[in-house]
Design a protein around this motif. Structure first.
Motif, short mmCIF file in Angstrom:
data_model
loop_
_atom_site.label_atom_id
_atom_site.label_comp_id
_atom_site.label_asym_id
_atom_site.label_seq_id
_atom_site.Cartn_x
_atom_site.Cartn_y
_atom_site.Cartn_z
N ASN A 1 0.58 -1.25 0.20
CA ASN A 1 0.07 0.21 -0.69
C ASN A 1 0.88 1.46 0.24
O ASN A 1 0.57 2.07 -0.38
CB ASN A 1 -0.88 -0.11 0.38
N ALA A 2 2.14 1.60 0.03
CA ALA A 2 2.98 2.37 0.68
C ALA A 2 3.43 2.56 -0.67
O ALA A 2 3.54 3.85 -1.72
CB ALA A 2 4.31 2.12 1.55
N TYR A 3 3.60 1.72 -1.92
CA TYR A 3 3.71 1.97 -2.90
C TYR A 3 2.78 3.00 -3.76
O TYR A 3 2.47 4.08 -4.37
CB TYR A 3 3.59 1.21 -4.43
N VAL A 4 1.83 3.14 -3.25
CA VAL A 4 0.41 4.28 -3.60
C VAL A 4 0.45 5.45 -3.16
O VAL A 4 1.00 6.53 -4.17
CB VAL A 4 -0.86 3.82 -2.49
N PHE A 5 1.73 6.08 -2.32
CA PHE A 5 1.90 7.17 -2.17
C PHE A 5 3.37 7.39 -2.89
O PHE A 5 3.37 8.38 -3.52
CB PHE A 5 2.41 7.12 -0.56
N ILE B 1 10.25 10.77 0.35
CA ILE B 1 11.15 9.33 0.47
C ILE B 1 10.97 8.47 1.66
O ILE B 1 10.86 6.89 1.46
CB ILE B 1 11.81 9.35 -0.91
N VAL B 2 11.45 9.02 3.00
CA VAL B 2 11.72 8.30 3.76
C VAL B 2 10.28 8.20 4.12
O VAL B 2 10.99 6.62 5.08
CB VAL B 2 12.62 9.40 5.25
N LEU B 3 9.89 9.21 4.31
CA LEU B 3 8.45 8.59 5.22
C LEU B 3 7.83 7.36 4.35
O LEU B 3 7.18 6.44 4.88
CB LEU B 3 7.45 10.05 4.64
N PHE B 4 7.81 7.02 2.81
CA PHE B 4 7.32 6.40 1.61
C PHE B 4 8.51 5.45 2.31
O PHE B 4 7.57 3.88 3.06
CB PHE B 4 8.00 6.08 1.09
N TYR B 5 9.38 4.91 3.11
CA TYR B 5 10.49 3.28 3.39
C TYR B 5 9.73 3.44 5.22
O TYR B 5 9.84 2.62 5.13
CB TYR B 5 11.96 3.52 3.78
N TRP B 6 9.22 4.27 5.29
CA TRP B 6 9.49 3.65 7.04
C TRP B 6 7.55 3.32 6.68
O TRP B 6 7.06 2.35 7.64
CB TRP B 6 8.95 5.62 7.85
N LEU B 7 6.27 4.26 6.28
CA LEU B 7 5.15 3.27 6.19
C LEU B 7 5.64 1.67 5.47
O LEU B 7 4.89 0.43 6.15
CB LEU B 7 4.38 3.78 4.83
#
Length: 672
Positions: free
Chosen positions: A60-64, A195-201
């Protein structure tokens, strides 16, 4: 470039991304509602939905990320894109939500037929009759209504997305300087932060990849319930895992095909039967030692044979094992093949008496209810033994909390449960010496009557080797006092030094437990082996006259057996494998005429060869099916010639087929 559009768009992207886990949660609730057979507690449900949310972020994080890179970033750069940005966002997120809907419908149908979420069986559908699929879909699973539901569902998704896009967003000028280098720095920080937020998610609320949610880490309170455990896995996650897992050839074959393979290991002129294991009946000749009151089967994580070879004694890594082996009543074997190249297949094979062959039967729902005839605990029950399983980690690893009871153990204990959640532990389990000391104390304090069998499985000898080994007695210069030049070089390599420390530490803990039990229960029978080998020795530091392990060193695990009446002549075979241990145990302690089923001979008779799904060996040669290479079976620190040689392929395939037969026919399994 106007970075304020990126900042505003990123906020919208994050809000839209949340629609995905919301949809997954809704589908999870529908799945539980449809297939529930009992009530769940609120803590169980909360843990299931919480873990499912974070695990689902792997997709789901890939949506972001996609919205960020495909819409927000171009919007900041190209003014012509801005009028269409929200429409494009809405279209992309709706398309993904549609994929989630289709995956959910597929999962519901699959579960209805196989009582499991997506598993490797789905790969077999590629070659199935598509007309039959259509017939089942429309006439058995209300396919027409499912298809009519798609536009309704997508319309709701569009409305929800548009509603989120209308919410106010934080203006960029409120946090960013008006212009100059400071604003540029703020732009960079915001972009990198996104980008960091994406990896965190994606990593489940952490930036540590090792802590990323996965099947083995599903909370115990969730995994103790089969349906909740399945529900915690989002549909795309289940589909990905199923697609990655290769279906064993033995699982694909028809019974006729399977029987043609099995004939190579079956007795001549035997009739065909639906229960092929019954053709491997054996009967014991009578006890060779006095049946013990306690049997201890110690399976040490990565307890390999190579460090026990004479030319490596100077490294001092296995000084504890060498001490234990010095008894005239400890019988050892230098050429023991593991039942698996990784931990779980070895463990499962030892339990069942048949090779797991990487089929992961411990993860199959059918084996959570029933098990193979003549499993290890079942046979020991027949001899009057109570059976207990002790593991240094959590029992939800490998679904053992379901598999262990089904296979016949009377009791099971997890390291964190008996030692306390705050006990020092690696990501696999409680430190070996703490786990084994607590197990020993509980065994000594037990008031249960009758003989007992304890199977103990450790965890610490495993990467990333970050335990405080010096605190627990490791001193490199003392341990390698007979190889000071090697010790001096290794001391400068912290990674290798920690690996050596782990080997020494795990062996010390294992043997201290064995010696304690030997003292507490003098008539005990103790078996020590490893689950598999690994690249243990520091060949790069000239510990041998070569820079790589031989095939033998790469694949052989340790083996030692102790009983105060045991002598080497009782186990005359020079070679052996994990699957020969159970028949050997029965031949040593069972009364005359005790019947059991096993395609594997005991070590009480010389073996001409040993075959596993991965390797084979004779008294003079060892080979690897995976590479097709073979070498002399020789203990040496020098190089060995390698040749392309494959033997016993038919026997190897037949042994895998035997397991596959029961995987395809779970109705033949026995319920405890």
């Amino acid at each position: 470039m106007d970075f304020s559009y990126f900042f505003s768009g990123a906020q919208a992207d994050l809000l839209l991304m949340l629609l995905a886990p919301l949809a997954c949660a809704m589908f999870r609730a529908l799945f539980l509602w449809r297939y529930r057979t009992h009530a769940f507690t609120w803590p169980q449900l909360a843990a299931c939905f919480r873990y499912g949310f974070w695990w689902g972020m792997d997709f789901n994080a890939y949506v972001f990320l996609i919205l960020l890179l495909c819409v927000s970033l171009p919007t900041a750069i190209f003014p012509s894109v801005r009028p269409f940005a929200d429409g494009l966002r809405c279209a992309l997120v709706t398309a993904y939500l549609g994929i989630l809907y289709l995956a959910f419908i597929g999962k519901m149908i699959f579960y209805d037929h196989f009582h499991d979420t997506f598993n490797a069986t789905i790969r077999l559908g590629i070659h199935a009759d598509k007309k039959n699929f259509a017939d089942i879909f429309f006439h058995q699973h209300h396919g027409g209504l499912v298809l009519l539901g798609i536009p309704v569902y997508l319309a709701i998704c569009v409305l929800a997305a548009r509603a989120l896009l209308m919410l106010p967003r934080l203006p960029y000028d409120m946090i960013a300087p008006p212009d100059g280098a400071a604003r540029l720095a703020c732009n960079v920080i915001c972009f990198v932060g996104a980008i960091v937020l994406f990896y965190w998610l994606r990593y489940g609320g952490t930036l540590n990849h090792r802590k990323k949610p996965e099947w083995d880490e599903v909370p115990p309170r969730v995994k103790e319930d089969t349906l909740l455990a399945k529900a915690a896995m989002d549909d795309l996650i289940a589909l990905e895992l199923a697609w990655k897992k290769r279906v064993s050839d033995a699982e694909r074959h028809t019974d006729d095909e399977s029987w043609s393979y099995l004939t190579s290991i079956l007795p001549e002129h035997c009739p065909r039967t639906d229960h092929p294991l019954s053709l491997f009946a054996r009967s014991t000749a009578g006890p060779r030692v006095t049946p013990p009151s306690h049997i201890f089967f110690l399976l040490g994580e990565s307890h390999a044979q190579a460090p026990l070879d004479p030319m490596y004694h100077r490294l001092g890594l296995m000084e504890a094992s060498l001490r234990f082996r010095s008894s005239p009543h400890t019988v050892t074997m230098d050429h023991m093949l593991s039942a698996g190249m990784t931990s779980r297949p070895s463990l499962v094979s030892l339990f069942t008496g048949l090779y797991d062959s990487d089929m992961e039967i411990n993860e199959m729902g059918a084996f959570w209810q029933r098990t193979f005839p003549n499993s290890l605990p079942q046979l020991l029950h027949r001899l009057g033994y109570r059976t207990e399983y002790w593991y240094g980690g959590y029992l939800n690893h490998g679904s053992m909390e379901h598999f262990v009871p089904a296979i016949g153990f009377d009791a099971w204990h997890a390291g964190p449960e008996i030692c306390g959640e705050d006990a020092p532990q690696t990501w696999l389990g409680v430190y070996d010496h703490i786990f084994l000391e607590e197990a020993a104390a509980r065994i000594e304090a037990s008031t249960e009557d009758g003989p007992v069998f304890h199977f103990l499985y450790t965890t610490s000898n495993h990467g990333p080797y970050n335990m405080p080994y010096e605190k627990y007695g490791f001193d490199l210069s003392r341990v390698m006092k007979d190889a000071p030049e090697v010790a001096a070089r290794i001391a400068r390599d912290k990674k290798v030094s920690r690996r050596m420390a782990s080997i020494w530490y795990a062996d010390q803990a294992l043997i201290r437990f064995a010696e304690r039990m030997k003292k507490d229960f003098p008539d005990s029978l103790i078996i020590i082996t490893g689950d598999h080998s690994f690249g243990a020795l520091p060949y790069e530091y000239d510990v041998a006259k070569r820079r790589e392990p031989t095939i033998r060193e790469a694949v052989l695990t340790s083996f030692a057996m102790y009983h105060r009446e045991l002598t080497p002549d009782m186990l005359p075979s020079r070679i052996g494998g994990h699957m020969n241990i159970l028949p050997t145990l029965l031949e040593l302690i069972a009364p005359q005429g005790f019947s059991y089923l096993s395609p594997f001979a005991p070590l009480t008779q010389p073996l001409s060869h040993v075959v596993t799904p991965y390797c084979w060996e004779t008294e003079d040669t060892i080979g690897d099916f995976r590479s097709g290479e073979a070498q002399p079976l020789k203990i040496t620190d020098g190089p060995l010639p390698t040749e392309h040689l494959v033997r016993f392929q038919e026997e190897r395939d037949a042994l895998c087929e035997l397991t596959g037969w029961y995987v395809r026919h779970p109705e033949l399994l026995e319920q405890r």
